[in-house]
Design an enzyme around this catalytic site. Structure first.
Site, PDB file in Angstrom:
ATOM      1  N   LYS A 246      -6.506  84.917  83.578  1.00 52.55           N
ATOM      2  CA  LYS A 246      -6.711  84.019  82.435  1.00 52.55           C
ATOM      3  C   LYS A 246      -6.609  84.752  81.111  1.00 52.55           C
ATOM      4  O   LYS A 246      -6.170  84.179  80.115  1.00 52.55           O
ATOM      5  CB  LYS A 246      -8.070  83.320  82.541  1.00 52.55           C
TER       6      LYS A 246
ATOM      7  N   LYS B 171      -0.979  78.373  92.538  1.00 52.13           N
ATOM      8  CA  LYS B 171      -2.014  77.393  92.890  1.00 52.13           C
ATOM      9  C   LYS B 171      -1.863  76.091  92.097  1.00 52.13           C
ATOM     10  O   LYS B 171      -1.498  76.142  90.920  1.00 52.13           O
ATOM     11  CB  LYS B 171      -3.356  78.063  92.535  1.00 52.13           C
TER      12      LYS B 171
ATOM     13  N   LYS C 150      -5.474  72.685  87.120  1.00 55.73           N
ATOM     14  CA  LYS C 150      -5.661  71.729  86.032  1.00 55.73           C
ATOM     15  C   LYS C 150      -4.936  72.193  84.781  1.00 55.73           C
ATOM     16  O   LYS C 150      -4.581  71.397  83.923  1.00 55.73           O
ATOM     17  CB  LYS C 150      -7.152  71.597  85.687  1.00 55.73           C
TER      18      LYS C 150
END
Ligand code: TYM
Length: 332
Positions: free
Chosen positions: A111, A194, A197
């Site tokens: 991230k 993956k 969202k």
């Protein structure tokens, strides 16, 4: 009694990966555990959020959880920030978590990206808050998708290190429950990453609120290869997109991937994608319908969260008082 705590972030919309990897298992576990499920809004704040959108998404996510079958009569459903003991325990854990442990966390590396100096302290400390979410209830089990495994290992290390430092058996070492054939649902655009969202393409995921047309379109556009489906699971090894779609179908129908290939081996993707759309719509349409009904009655959802927050605060206060005593904080 064994106790479960799990959580989900109110960033964007809940998707099929969240449902199959986590929330569907939360529903099933309500009968055999004391269950606490929270919308982790403080975790969402590790990335910039628009205030009104965050509030709306928090309520909407609570509604999807209820619509998915989380039953407020059997589970405590609440919003993380409404139980301030999570943050207080997180500080106490932060004081005893070596940086070396946090430096191993792959999610932070992913991230934060290349520009680590610009990443916030909250993003770095995220797994410590997650450990506090779990341990403030002394939860023994934590149902999650596979991507949370490393965070749970850290939670166990923090619990063990607290017990060891103070010579107590205060915290259990919580067990991850990573269950089913869809513990890691992949993106529909790239079978090696993956379903998430935060993916910029909405075609990469099926949202819980997608209608039948959107689901059909997304599966039709889902990336595949030119070969028909294999007849044995060994034939999926080098075909991540095919593997993903077969696993999704298996999870939705409670079958094994081999059973799915028994039915669809040798057929082209166009046929299989049609069948996949049908089973996905059969599962998701009733949930979306119930969610819309619940969102028409925000007072009900807020009432469930208020009641859940009250119950969670009472349980959390007990643990926090115990911890404060153990570490030597002066009582008022
Ligand atoms: P979050 O909000 O990213 O995801 C919620 C749950 O969904 C699972 N999940 C998936 N499972 C299968 N395939 C996927 N593609 C997929 N994407 C997500 C996640 O594993 C998770 O179980 N850090 C957590 C939230 C959290 C938490 C906690 C969880 C905060 N505190 C305490 C458990 C206990 C997270 O970001 O989940």
């Amino acid at each position: 009694m064994n106790r479960i705590l799990s959580g989900i972030q109110p960033t964007h919309k809940m998707h099929l990966g969240n449902y199959l990897g986590a929330v569907r298992n939360w529903v099933a576990l309500q009968d055999s555990f004391q269950t606490l499920y929270c919308v982790v809004d403080l975790h969402a704040l590790t990335q910039p959020q628009e205030p009104e959108a965050l509030r709306a998404q928090t309520r909407e996510l609570a509604a999807v959880l209820l619509a998915s079958g989380i039953d407020p009569a059997r589970s405590i459903v609440f919003v993380q920030s409404q139980v301030t003991a999570h943050s207080e325990l997180a500080w106490l854990f932060a004081c005893m978590t070596p940086l070396g442990w946090l430096n191993r966390m792959t999610q932070f590396k992913d991230k934060a990206g290349k520009n680590r100096d610009k990443a916030g302290l909250g993003l770095y400390a995220y797994p410590v808050l997650m450990a506090a979410d779990i341990l403030i209830y002394r939860a023994t089990h934590v149902p999650v998708g596979e991507d949370q495994k490393q965070h749970l290992e850290l939670t166990r290390e923090i619990a063990g290190s607290f017990n060891h430092r103070y010579g107590v058996e205060f915290f259990p070492l919580p067990e991850p429950q990573i269950m089913g054939t869809a513990t890691r649902v992949m993106s529909l655009r790239d079978g090696t990453s993956k379903m998430s969202k935060s993916d910029s393409s909405d075609y990469s995921r099926i949202n819980m609120t997608d209608d039948a047309d959107a689901i059909a379109l997304k599966f039709r556009k889902a990336r595949t290869d030119p070969e028909p489906l294999p007849t044995e699971t060994a034939g999926l090894a080098e075909r991540p997109e095919a593997n993903n779609l077969v696993n999704i179908y298996a999870a939705l129908t409670h079958k094994t991937p081999q059973d799915v290939l028994g039915e669809f081996g040798g057929t082209p993707f166009s046929t299989f994608k049609g069948a996949l759309t049908d089973v996905a719509v059969a599962t998701l349409a009733p949930i979306a319908g119930e969610m819309n009904r619940l969102l028409g009655d925000p007072g009900y959802v807020d009432g469930v969260l208020r009641d859940g927050g009250e119950k969670a605060r009472a349980l959390a206060a007990e643990t926090l008082a115990g911890v404060q005593d153990i570490v030597g904080l002066l009582k008022p």
